[in-house]
Design a protein around this motif. Sequence first.
Motif, PDB file in Angstrom:
ATOM      1  N   ARG A  66      98.197 -39.012 -47.702  1.00 52.17           N
ATOM      2  CA  ARG A  66      98.900 -37.758 -47.491  1.00 52.17           C
ATOM      3  C   ARG A  66     100.201 -38.340 -46.541  1.00 52.17           C
ATOM      4  N   PRO A  67     101.430 -37.637 -46.710  1.00 55.62           N
ATOM      5  CA  PRO A  67     102.484 -38.011 -46.117  1.00 55.62           C
ATOM      6  C   PRO A  67     102.206 -37.590 -44.592  1.00 55.62           C
ATOM      7  N   ALA A  68     102.868 -38.571 -43.635  1.00 52.87           N
ATOM      8  CA  ALA A  68     102.744 -38.550 -42.373  1.00 52.87           C
ATOM      9  C   ALA A  68     103.638 -37.645 -41.625  1.00 52.87           C
ATOM     10  N   GLN A  69     103.371 -37.015 -40.517  1.00 52.85           N
ATOM     11  CA  GLN A  69     104.349 -36.391 -39.675  1.00 52.85           C
ATOM     12  C   GLN A  69     104.838 -37.109 -38.686  1.00 52.85           C
ATOM     13  N   ASP A  91     104.326 -37.948 -35.839  1.00 54.95           N
ATOM     14  CA  ASP A  91     103.248 -38.725 -34.744  1.00 54.95           C
ATOM     15  C   ASP A  91     102.672 -39.732 -35.646  1.00 54.95           C
ATOM     16  N   GLY A  92     102.689 -39.962 -36.912  1.00 49.26           N
ATOM     17  CA  GLY A  92     102.218 -41.099 -37.721  1.00 49.26           C
ATOM     18  C   GLY A  92     101.241 -40.509 -38.458  1.00 49.26           C
ATOM     19  N   PHE A  93     100.578 -39.239 -38.305  1.00 49.12           N
ATOM     20  CA  PHE A  93      99.232 -38.987 -38.796  1.00 49.12           C
ATOM     21  C   PHE A  93      99.718 -37.520 -39.813  1.00 49.12           C
ATOM     22  N   CYS A  94      98.873 -37.257 -40.746  1.00 52.47           N
ATOM     23  CA  CYS A  94      98.963 -36.108 -41.639  1.00 52.47           C
ATOM     24  C   CYS A  94      98.466 -34.871 -40.839  1.00 52.47           C
ATOM     25  N   TYR A  95      98.642 -33.600 -41.519  1.00 53.37           N
ATOM     26  CA  TYR A  95      98.287 -32.605 -41.026  1.00 53.37           C
ATOM     27  C   TYR A  95      96.737 -32.551 -40.568  1.00 53.37           C
ATOM     28  N   GLN A  96      95.776 -33.487 -41.266  1.00 56.35           N
ATOM     29  CA  GLN A  96      94.508 -33.375 -41.078  1.00 56.35           C
ATOM     30  C   GLN A  96      93.721 -34.329 -40.245  1.00 56.35           C
ATOM     31  N   HIS A  97      94.745 -35.470 -39.889  1.00 61.37           N
ATOM     32  CA  HIS A  97      94.453 -36.478 -38.944  1.00 61.37           C
ATOM     33  C   HIS A  97      94.965 -36.358 -37.694  1.00 61.37           C
ATOM     34  N   ASP A  98      94.439 -37.069 -36.493  1.00 62.70           N
ATOM     35  CA  ASP A  98      95.234 -37.184 -35.521  1.00 62.70           C
ATOM     36  C   ASP A  98      94.797 -38.449 -34.717  1.00 62.70           C
ATOM     37  N   GLU A  99      95.302 -38.790 -33.404  1.00 64.77           N
ATOM     38  CA  GLU A  99      95.013 -39.820 -32.530  1.00 64.77           C
ATOM     39  C   GLU A  99      93.545 -40.413 -32.799  1.00 64.77           C
ATOM     40  N   SER A 100      92.646 -39.451 -32.945  1.00 64.74           N
ATOM     41  CA  SER A 100      90.925 -39.644 -32.594  1.00 64.74           C
ATOM     42  C   SER A 100      90.612 -40.041 -33.654  1.00 64.74           C
TER      43      SER A 100
END
Length: 181
Positions: A24-27, A29-38
């Motif tokens: 997926r394209p990153a936002q 912060d470098g993550f997509c809408y489904q992922h985060d730093e965790s």
Amino acid sequence: MAEADTNSADQCQALTGDGERCSRPAQDDGFCYQHDESDQTVSESQTAETEQDEQEQEQTEQEADDQEAQSAEMAADEATDPSDVDTSDVDGDDDIAGILAVRRTVESTAGQIVGHEFDGVSEITPLDDGWRAVVEVVERSAVPDTQDIIGRYEIELNEDGVVQGYRRLDRYRRGDTTAFE
């Protein structure tokens, strides 16, 4: 190539459940809408490997396209125009006419000679003193027709196409292919 670099930088850094990089394209912060730093992320070396794999795949696809175009070009160059072919020295027309005449004779008389329904000609061979034809006739019809009994007969003709004799070579069930393997 710059587009590939941009695409990988804009791609989510998270790893999916199967260990592949998220597509997926990153936002910002470098993550997509489904992922985060965790979430587990792709290391810098994995990012470089992914970019290199993408570049190699693009190069392979380009080479395949180039080969296809080259093959098509070669085929077009090798095509022969039928009007350019010199057939003046070809004397095969007489042989073909002879074979066709023998075929017509065999087709029209085989059923009468053998006494069964004519099914087809499987071979015509020129001999020193005439012709040899192998024909197939239906010796016994059945339902379904794959159970028909087919007889293969050899018919000998002289040079003028007059039948000199015949003999049965073998019999087989129409659906039985093992006899010819």
